[in-house]
Design an enzyme around this catalytic site. Sequence first.
Site, PDB file in Angstrom:
ATOM      1  N   HIS A 128       0.854  -1.187   0.000  1.00 23.74           N
ATOM      2  CA  HIS A 128       0.000   0.000   0.000  1.00 23.74           C
ATOM      3  C   HIS A 128       0.890   1.236   0.000  1.00 23.74           C
ATOM      4  CE1 HIS A 128      -3.976  -1.652   0.061  1.00 23.74           C
ATOM      5  NE2 HIS A 128      -3.614  -2.534   0.983  1.00 23.74           N
ATOM      6  N   ASP A 158       0.167   6.750  -4.453  1.00 24.55           N
ATOM      7  CA  ASP A 158      -1.005   6.349  -5.249  1.00 24.55           C
ATOM      8  C   ASP A 158      -1.387   7.461  -6.231  1.00 24.55           C
ATOM      9  OD1 ASP A 158      -1.116   4.237  -3.486  1.00 24.55           O
ATOM     10  OD2 ASP A 158      -3.186   4.548  -2.893  1.00 24.55           O
TER      11      ASP A 158
HETATM   12  C1  LIG Z   1      -3.770  -4.205  -3.756  1.00 27.40           C
HETATM   13  C2  LIG Z   1      -3.282  -5.658  -3.863  1.00 27.40           C
HETATM   14  C3  LIG Z   1      -2.097  -5.822  -2.906  1.00 27.40           C
HETATM   15  C4  LIG Z   1      -4.441  -6.535  -3.416  1.00 27.40           C
HETATM   16  O1  LIG Z   1      -4.038  -7.880  -3.478  1.00 27.40           O
HETATM   17  P1  LIG Z   1      -5.083  -9.028  -3.682  1.00 27.40           P
HETATM   18  O2  LIG Z   1      -6.315  -8.733  -2.919  1.00 27.40           O
HETATM   19  O3  LIG Z   1      -4.379 -10.295  -3.346  1.00 27.40           O
HETATM   20  O4  LIG Z   1      -5.500  -8.907  -5.232  1.00 27.40           O
HETATM   21  P2  LIG Z   1      -4.779  -9.372  -6.579  1.00 27.40           P
HETATM   22  O5  LIG Z   1      -4.605  -8.180  -7.434  1.00 27.40           O
HETATM   23  O6  LIG Z   1      -3.567 -10.185  -6.323  1.00 27.40           O
HETATM   24  O7  LIG Z   1      -5.854 -10.362  -7.198  1.00 27.40           O
HETATM   25  C5  LIG Z   1      -7.171 -10.004  -7.356  1.00 27.40           C
HETATM   26  C6  LIG Z   1      -7.983 -11.276  -7.504  1.00 27.40           C
HETATM   27  O8  LIG Z   1      -9.351 -10.909  -7.620  1.00 27.40           O
HETATM   28  C7  LIG Z   1      -9.860 -11.448  -8.826  1.00 27.40           C
HETATM   29  N1  LIG Z   1     -10.870 -10.535  -9.372  1.00 27.40           N
HETATM   30  C8  LIG Z   1     -10.780  -9.206  -9.486  1.00 27.40           C
HETATM   31  N2  LIG Z   1     -11.894  -8.718 -10.047  1.00 27.40           N
HETATM   32  C9  LIG Z   1     -12.697  -9.777 -10.298  1.00 27.40           C
HETATM   33  C10 LIG Z   1     -13.982  -9.928 -10.870  1.00 27.40           C
HETATM   34  N3  LIG Z   1     -14.676  -8.903 -11.320  1.00 27.40           N
HETATM   35  N4  LIG Z   1     -14.486 -11.181 -10.956  1.00 27.40           N
HETATM   36  C11 LIG Z   1     -13.782 -12.239 -10.515  1.00 27.40           C
HETATM   37  N5  LIG Z   1     -12.563 -12.156  -9.957  1.00 27.40           N
HETATM   38  C12 LIG Z   1     -12.031 -10.945  -9.861  1.00 27.40           C
HETATM   39  C13 LIG Z   1      -8.649 -11.563  -9.735  1.00 27.40           C
HETATM   40  O9  LIG Z   1      -8.906 -12.443 -10.782  1.00 27.40           O
HETATM   41  C14 LIG Z   1      -7.594 -12.070  -8.745  1.00 27.40           C
HETATM   42  O10 LIG Z   1      -7.800 -13.457  -8.515  1.00 27.40           O
HETATM   43  P3  LIG Z   1      -6.612 -14.547  -8.615  1.00 27.40           P
HETATM   44  O11 LIG Z   1      -5.992 -14.435  -9.958  1.00 27.40           O
HETATM   45  O12 LIG Z   1      -7.335 -15.847  -8.369  1.00 27.40           O
HETATM   46  O13 LIG Z   1      -5.649 -14.167  -7.524  1.00 27.40           O
HETATM   47  C15 LIG Z   1      -2.870  -6.026  -5.301  1.00 27.40           C
HETATM   48  O14 LIG Z   1      -4.032  -5.957  -6.137  1.00 27.40           O
HETATM   49  C16 LIG Z   1      -1.811  -5.119  -5.862  1.00 27.40           C
HETATM   50  O15 LIG Z   1      -0.641  -5.147  -5.474  1.00 27.40           O
HETATM   51  N6  LIG Z   1      -2.235  -4.290  -6.831  1.00 27.40           N
HETATM   52  C17 LIG Z   1      -1.366  -3.314  -7.479  1.00 27.40           C
HETATM   53  C18 LIG Z   1      -1.040  -2.182  -6.534  1.00 27.40           C
HETATM   54  C19 LIG Z   1      -2.185  -1.641  -5.741  1.00 27.40           C
HETATM   55  O16 LIG Z   1      -3.313  -1.560  -6.204  1.00 27.40           O
HETATM   56  N7  LIG Z   1      -1.884  -1.235  -4.510  1.00 27.40           N
HETATM   57  C20 LIG Z   1      -2.837  -0.606  -3.606  1.00 27.40           C
HETATM   58  C21 LIG Z   1      -3.136   0.792  -4.028  1.00 27.40           C
HETATM   59  S1  LIG Z   1      -4.237   1.552  -2.954  1.00 27.40           S
HETATM   60  C22 LIG Z   1      -3.296   2.060  -1.641  1.00 27.40           C
HETATM   61  O17 LIG Z   1      -2.154   1.971  -1.613  1.00 27.40           O
HETATM   62  C23 LIG Z   1      -3.925   2.679  -0.490  1.00 27.40           C
HETATM   63  O18 LIG Z   1      -4.931   3.332  -0.648  1.00 27.40           O
HETATM   64  O19 LIG Z   1      -3.366   2.543   0.591  1.00 27.40           O
END
Ligand SMILES: CC(C)(COP(=O)(O)OP(=O)(O)OC[C@H]1O[C@@H](n2cnc3c(N)ncnc32)[C@H](O)[C@@H]1OP(=O)(O)O)[C@@H](O)C(=O)NCCC(=O)NCCSC(=O)C(=O)O
Length: 369
Positions: A128, A158
Amino acid sequence: MLLKGLKVLDFSTLLPGPFATMMLADLGAEVVHVTKPVEEGKQWGPNDYLQRSKKSLAVDLKSPEVVKSLKELLKEQKYDIVVEQFRPGVMARLGLDYETLKAINPGLIYCSITGYGQTGLYRERGGHDINYISLSGVQGYSGTKENGPANIGFQVADLAGGSIHAVIGILSAVIYRDKTGVGQHLDISMTDCALTLNALFAHDYLAEGKPLPREELILNGGSLYGYYETLDGRYLSVGSLEPKFRQQLCQAIGHPDLLPLAMSNKPEDIAKMKEQLQSIFLQKTLDEWHSIFFEVDACVEPVLTFEETVAHPLFKDRDMFVEIAKPDGTTQKQIACPIKSNLFKASYGTVGVHAGTHNNEILGSLLKK
Ligand SMILES: CC(C)(COP(=O)(O)OP(=O)(O)OC[C@H]1O[C@@H](n2cnc3c(N)ncnc32)[C@H](O)[C@@H]1OP(=O)(O)O)[C@@H](O)C(=O)NCCC(=O)NCCSC(=O)C(=O)O
């Protein structure tokens, strides 16, 4: 509208991607936000603001029919920009990665926003904002020697990192595509972006080998630049860096005698001047100081609560709050688009709508095929 005709399919979550696509929507792009289905009555997160003016598609991306339909839309060029913000690998597992989509739409602009980028040791690591600004070094010289880094209350990596660089990347890619017809994959790492925010001080270390200690640099406590408490427990921000502003500062606080101290760059004089300033500022309330400094060109301003910011004439003068329509006919106050131009005026649709509101409009006929 400046971006009329740009059509964005936005798979992003949380803050950076939604904020970036809101900026595009404010400038006239058509944005469809793709999200997981949400129970009726429950809205996803800060939907009203970040999702304003966007359409909403709530679908199970793990359904092959849904993915097939989305590819159909991209093939027909109904959408020509994709924004996503999952961990690297997620979009590939869904069959929606850049290489797959490029094969069906070579002009596609595909922007991936992540914590640590599509390559490298940290690519799959969760994180995050707090982690990104810690690794990028900006927190290493912010805060105080006594207490270390401070929570800053809003998300620098972000927003100033991910969102704004994503928008710059997307618009640059649009210009390139207009000339060549070729799309591209943009790899926006919020930590890379946060690294660039070291803009002013990085050079001291990189070019001259100078370390960046807390409270010893001009902007982090090593000069009179800083925050000072007032009689009523409020704070003033004092940014009187230049000699002419320091002179005005000393006049305004009724101590022209302090000018030699205020002008000195010796660490012991700076410490004494800061002590003097603090004891002087503690003698009046914030309002009293504000009345004095409002008339003075010294770069001194009050630290406002958010409520005071909303009511401040500065933002009224700049039309920085707008009433956005709600589906029930009422309106909601939101922060306006800050990009102003002699040609263009931002216009807005409604506040963010319930997840899935536009499922039928966008996918209805395709899902029935
Ligand atoms: C934020 C995260 C750490 C969250 O991690 P996770 O919850 O483990 O999510 P992931 O991205 O790894 O995986 C999302 C999973 O959800 C599933 N997924 C997502 N949308 C859908 C829909 N609509 N339908 C079905 N499945 C879905 C997707 O296929 C993945 O499944 P599987 O393929 O089965 O795993 C990561 O997304 C990430 O590093 N993202 C990039 C950076 C980011 O966004 N950082 C936070 C910014 S906000 C911030 O910093 C702040 O405010 O503080």
